[in-house]
Design an enzyme around this catalytic site. Structure first.
Site, PDB file in Angstrom:
ATOM      1  N   ASP A   1      -7.096  -1.352  -4.522  1.00 40.36           N
ATOM      2  CA  ASP A   1      -8.187  -0.966  -3.630  1.00 40.36           C
ATOM      3  C   ASP A   1      -9.042   0.128  -4.269  1.00 40.36           C
ATOM      4  O   ASP A   1     -10.271   0.125  -4.152  1.00 40.36           O
ATOM      5  CB  ASP A   1      -7.635  -0.461  -2.291  1.00 40.36           C
TER       6      ASP A   1
ATOM      7  N   ASP B  67       0.851  -1.192   0.000  1.00 42.45           N
ATOM      8  CA  ASP B  67       0.000   0.000   0.000  1.00 42.45           C
ATOM      9  C   ASP B  67       0.885   1.240   0.000  1.00 42.45           C
ATOM     10  O   ASP B  67       1.999   1.223   0.547  1.00 42.45           O
ATOM     11  CB  ASP B  67      -0.904   0.033   1.237  1.00 42.45           C
TER      12      ASP B  67
END
Length: 212
Positions: free
Chosen positions: A178, A144
């Site tokens: 995401d 991330d």
């Protein structure tokens, strides 16, 4: 462009972009490093073993369950996408489902392969195709990097339970995959009549029966 080609193009571009960004971050920054784009947008490299937004459960067994669940879910999404292509639904619906598929696959790639192609990122930049990888197949960590601390400050005291505490919006760090899932869900919501025509018709018929 046919709807099938639209889906394929969307999926290819989305997955390649997701992986290029993740590999670049992984091979240029140590864990916890990054840089500021704007005061409200930063690149901040973190990894997680679990679900979106860093949630984790069940340790190694939970990680394996989540990876396998994602693989099964992707199979269902492929069927859903193929079905909608045959029905020739609105292009926005095709793009939405394709983005959801791309997001799921993007994070599956991390989980499946990153543990065996990268070494550790703690206090150093990782090496791609490392001689001593940090994990095993199916147990890779999801990369991330997008961080949007749009507002930070103390919450008003009158808010129950968390009043007076320091709070950051948006505090979660996420990745392109995401984002694809969120955008895809938003598109399906906006074009819900095209995405779920039968369900919409049933709701309408039920409402009319209730009124009569």
């Amino acid at each position: 462009m046919s709807k099938k080609n639209l889906a394929i193009l969307t999926i290819l571009v989305a997955i390649i972009l997701d992986q290029v960004i993740k590999i670049y971050v992984k091979t240029h920054y140590a864990l916890g490093d990054g840089f500021e784009v704007f005061s409200w947008f930063k690149i901040h490299f973190v990894e997680n073993n679990g679900m979106a937004m860093g949630f984790e459960f069940g340790g190694k067994a939970g990680k394996l369950f989540l990876t396998l669940f994602r693989i099964v879910a992707v199979s269902g999404i492929v069927y859903w996408l193929a079905s909608n292509i045959k029905k020739k639904v609105h292009n926005a619906v095709i793009i939405g489902i394709s983005l959801i598929f791309s997001g799921a696959v993007g994070n599956i790639i991390d989980s499946l392969f990153y543990g065996v192609i990268f070494d550790d990122s703690n206090h150093k930049v990782a090496t791609l195709f490392a001689d001593e990888p940090y994990g095993e197949m199916l147990y890779g960590k999801v990369v991330d990097m997008f961080y949007f601390p749009i507002w930070s400050g103390n919450l008003p005291d009158w808010i129950p339970f968390i009043g007076g505490e320091m709070f950051t919006f948006f505090q979660y760090i996420f990745n392109p995959a995401d984002s694809y899932i969120s955008i895809g869900v938003a598109l399906l919501f906006i074009f819900s009549k095209q995405a779920f025509p039968k369900e919409e018709k049933k709701v309408k018929e039920f409402s009319e029966n209730q009124k009569s």
